[in-house]
Design an enzyme around this catalytic site. Sequence first.
Site, PDB file in Angstrom:
ATOM      1  N   ASN A 145       0.871  -1.172   0.000  1.00  0.00           N
ATOM      2  CA  ASN A 145       0.000   0.000   0.000  1.00  0.00           C
ATOM      3  C   ASN A 145       0.910   1.224   0.000  1.00  0.00           C
ATOM      4  O   ASN A 145       1.444   1.609   1.040  1.00  0.00           O
ATOM      5  CB  ASN A 145      -0.890  -0.048   1.245  1.00  0.00           C
TER       6      ASN A 145
ATOM      7  N   LYS B 258       3.221   0.768   3.191  1.00  0.00           N
ATOM      8  CA  LYS B 258       2.855  -0.261   4.175  1.00  0.00           C
ATOM      9  C   LYS B 258       2.912  -1.597   3.466  1.00  0.00           C
ATOM     10  O   LYS B 258       2.510  -1.689   2.299  1.00  0.00           O
ATOM     11  CB  LYS B 258       1.429  -0.033   4.683  1.00  0.00           C
TER      12      LYS B 258
ATOM     13  N   ARG C 209      -2.471  -2.027  -3.620  1.00  0.00           N
ATOM     14  CA  ARG C 209      -3.667  -1.201  -3.477  1.00  0.00           C
ATOM     15  C   ARG C 209      -3.524  -0.045  -4.474  1.00  0.00           C
ATOM     16  O   ARG C 209      -2.529   0.686  -4.453  1.00  0.00           O
ATOM     17  CB  ARG C 209      -3.745  -0.634  -2.071  1.00  0.00           C
TER      18      ARG C 209
ATOM     19  N   HIS D 154     -12.503   3.403  -0.720  1.00  0.00           N
ATOM     20  CA  HIS D 154     -12.552   2.416   0.375  1.00  0.00           C
ATOM     21  C   HIS D 154     -13.284   1.145  -0.052  1.00  0.00           C
ATOM     22  O   HIS D 154     -13.795   0.398   0.784  1.00  0.00           O
ATOM     23  CB  HIS D 154     -13.297   2.954   1.618  1.00  0.00           C
TER      24      HIS D 154
ATOM     25  N   ASN E  21      -9.691   7.716   9.616  1.00  0.00           N
ATOM     26  CA  ASN E  21      -9.357   9.132   9.444  1.00  0.00           C
ATOM     27  C   ASN E  21     -10.067   9.644   8.193  1.00  0.00           C
ATOM     28  O   ASN E  21     -10.665  10.709   8.187  1.00  0.00           O
ATOM     29  CB  ASN E  21      -7.835   9.289   9.366  1.00  0.00           C
ATOM     30  N   GLY E  22     -10.057   8.840   7.119  1.00  0.00           N
ATOM     31  CA  GLY E  22     -10.990   9.044   6.015  1.00  0.00           C
ATOM     32  C   GLY E  22     -12.252   8.277   6.376  1.00  0.00           C
ATOM     33  O   GLY E  22     -12.178   7.291   7.096  1.00  0.00           O
TER      34      GLY E  22
ATOM     35  N   ARG F 255     -11.087  16.116   6.421  1.00  0.00           N
ATOM     36  CA  ARG F 255     -11.855  16.531   5.238  1.00  0.00           C
ATOM     37  C   ARG F 255     -13.259  16.969   5.636  1.00  0.00           C
ATOM     38  O   ARG F 255     -13.871  16.376   6.524  1.00  0.00           O
ATOM     39  CB  ARG F 255     -11.977  15.383   4.224  1.00  0.00           C
TER      40      ARG F 255
ATOM     41  N   VAL G 146     -12.354   4.547  13.995  1.00  0.00           N
ATOM     42  CA  VAL G 146     -13.405   5.104  14.856  1.00  0.00           C
ATOM     43  C   VAL G 146     -14.550   4.102  14.997  1.00  0.00           C
ATOM     44  O   VAL G 146     -15.028   3.825  16.109  1.00  0.00           O
ATOM     45  CB  VAL G 146     -13.937   6.434  14.271  1.00  0.00           C
TER      46      VAL G 146
ATOM     47  N   GLU H 131      -8.245  -4.677   4.962  1.00  0.00           N
ATOM     48  CA  GLU H 131      -8.056  -4.414   3.538  1.00  0.00           C
ATOM     49  C   GLU H 131      -6.900  -5.237   2.966  1.00  0.00           C
ATOM     50  O   GLU H 131      -6.952  -5.685   1.826  1.00  0.00           O
ATOM     51  CB  GLU H 131      -7.816  -2.918   3.317  1.00  0.00           C
TER      52      GLU H 131
HETATM   53  P1  AMP Z   1      -7.965   4.452  10.496  1.00  0.00           P
HETATM   54  O1  AMP Z   1      -7.872   5.505   9.423  1.00  0.00           O
HETATM   55  O2  AMP Z   1      -8.990   3.405  10.205  1.00  0.00           O
HETATM   56  O3  AMP Z   1      -6.643   3.898  10.915  1.00  0.00           O
HETATM   57  O4  AMP Z   1      -8.535   5.211  11.799  1.00  0.00           O
HETATM   58  C1  AMP Z   1      -7.769   6.162  12.479  1.00  0.00           C
HETATM   59  C2  AMP Z   1      -8.642   6.928  13.454  1.00  0.00           C
HETATM   60  O5  AMP Z   1      -9.325   6.016  14.319  1.00  0.00           O
HETATM   61  C3  AMP Z   1      -7.871   7.828  14.410  1.00  0.00           C
HETATM   62  O6  AMP Z   1      -7.630   9.089  13.828  1.00  0.00           O
HETATM   63  C4  AMP Z   1      -8.817   7.938  15.592  1.00  0.00           C
HETATM   64  O7  AMP Z   1      -9.708   9.024  15.390  1.00  0.00           O
HETATM   65  C5  AMP Z   1      -9.627   6.663  15.546  1.00  0.00           C
HETATM   66  N1  AMP Z   1      -9.314   5.736  16.651  1.00  0.00           N
HETATM   67  C6  AMP Z   1      -8.315   4.841  16.714  1.00  0.00           C
HETATM   68  N2  AMP Z   1      -8.351   4.174  17.881  1.00  0.00           N
HETATM   69  C7  AMP Z   1      -9.410   4.666  18.572  1.00  0.00           C
HETATM   70  C8  AMP Z   1      -9.990   4.400  19.867  1.00  0.00           C
HETATM   71  N3  AMP Z   1      -9.499   3.479  20.664  1.00  0.00           N
HETATM   72  N4  AMP Z   1     -11.091   5.111  20.209  1.00  0.00           N
HETATM   73  C9  AMP Z   1     -11.607   6.034  19.396  1.00  0.00           C
HETATM   74  N5  AMP Z   1     -11.111   6.341  18.187  1.00  0.00           N
HETATM   75  C10 AMP Z   1     -10.029   5.666  17.784  1.00  0.00           C
END
Ligand code: AMP
Length: 429
Positions: A22, A29, A107, A196, A227-228, A257, A347, A400
């Site tokens: 990725n 990654k 990816r 996604h 994050n997205g 965003r 999240v 993914e």
């Molecule tokens: P991702 O892009 O799927 O890796 O998600 C990253 C986002 O997940 C981070 O910016 C956080 O806002 C959220 N996140 C990660 N761990 C937690 C947690 N334990 N509780 C709440 N939000 C989390």
Amino acid sequence: MTPTPLKEGSAAVQARRVLVLNSGSSSVKYQLLDMNDRSRLAIGLVERIGEETSRLLHTPLTGGDAETRERTGRIADHAAALKAAAEELAADGLGLDSPELAAIGHRVVHGGLRFTRPTVITDEVLTEIERLVPVAPLHNPANITGIRTAQALRPDLPQVAVFDTAFHTTMPEYAARYAIDVETADAHRIRRYGFHGTSHAYVSRKAAELLGRTPEEVNVIVLHLGNGASASAVAAGRCVETSMGLTPLEGLVMGTRSGDIDPAVTFHLKRVAGMSTDEIDVLLNKKSGLLGLCGDNDMREIRRRIDEGDERAALAFDIYVHRLKKYIGAYSAVLGRVDAVVFTAGVGENSAPVREAAIAGLEELGLVVDAGLNAVRSGEPRLISPNYARVAVAVVPTDEELEIADQTFALVGRAESAGQEVPVGQVDN
Ligand code: AMP
């Protein structure tokens, strides 16, 4: 051509590892998977490529304790990053020169309308991915660099592109088109592509499994909240609507965003605030969303601030959740019948307060969250709705990399088990 059964112990039978790459603009990654049992042999990340503070984190997973090794110091470019990763893998006896490596799966963010399925990469395919750079200027160039680097490393190996947009190519025309002049839209390939897709495909399938049904039997709303962030409506295993559009900017409120916004805001920023197109691009993609609203884009930090009575953080949370609710409602209407609403990504998998707030008040849609089940922390797919609820609410961790490995191996394996050459150059229209 008559299929030739592969001999037990032949090289082709043994080649059952897939490297998943990725490649981002300043990061790579990687994961090496053993497709015998779909387990991970090693995972790693090279970040801040091109800077003095580059860092490689590599974790072999073949031994007992997974111990992460770290390299720091400038890694000049993607080629150097992949070479460093290959050295780390070789040190664990997992070198990329191994005959056990069957393919490399990449990816690729934007596959336009042309690539509806995973595709073996040829020069022609790469040219087409390059032609899509204008609609994915932030992502496709990095993906292309990653592909070229991997090709140089193992020119003999099938390299497969797995597209983020592919799962959404089943959207009906009335969902994919913007209501703008058709000639202008077509001339510039302006339409809603969605992103996604690898995650939405994997999670919607897993959700069906969790319900004890086949994907064809269920309608699900997937909320990929990382994050997205993006939502999709999946009817009988096919995506019929998704929240991201021409670019990943449309839809839900995200970490940085804005998501949906009146397009006239951009004219206003240009005419009245005197901002350039690039400045507006940065504002909406990098400085908006939760970060723009309250100064933090990490949901953990936002919840901590809310607990301390911070009003800006509370408003940011409310705006985030309000947008989610609107999409759940809209996609319930699009699907007609919903069997499950599924939360995934950083999240979605981890924030019980977001899940609780997004579903609160939607009892009329058959949606209820059980507070006890919602509070459980687990890495497994699980239901968080009570037994009596008409619509299931679930948490399904996304994967993914596994999906990319599965799709890559299926494509390469199908050809080999039919005794054929891997179909280099296969392009799906
Ligand atoms: P991702 O892009 O799927 O890796 O998600 C990253 C986002 O997940 C981070 O910016 C956080 O806002 C959220 N996140 C990660 N761990 C937690 C947690 N334990 N509780 C709440 N939000 C989390």
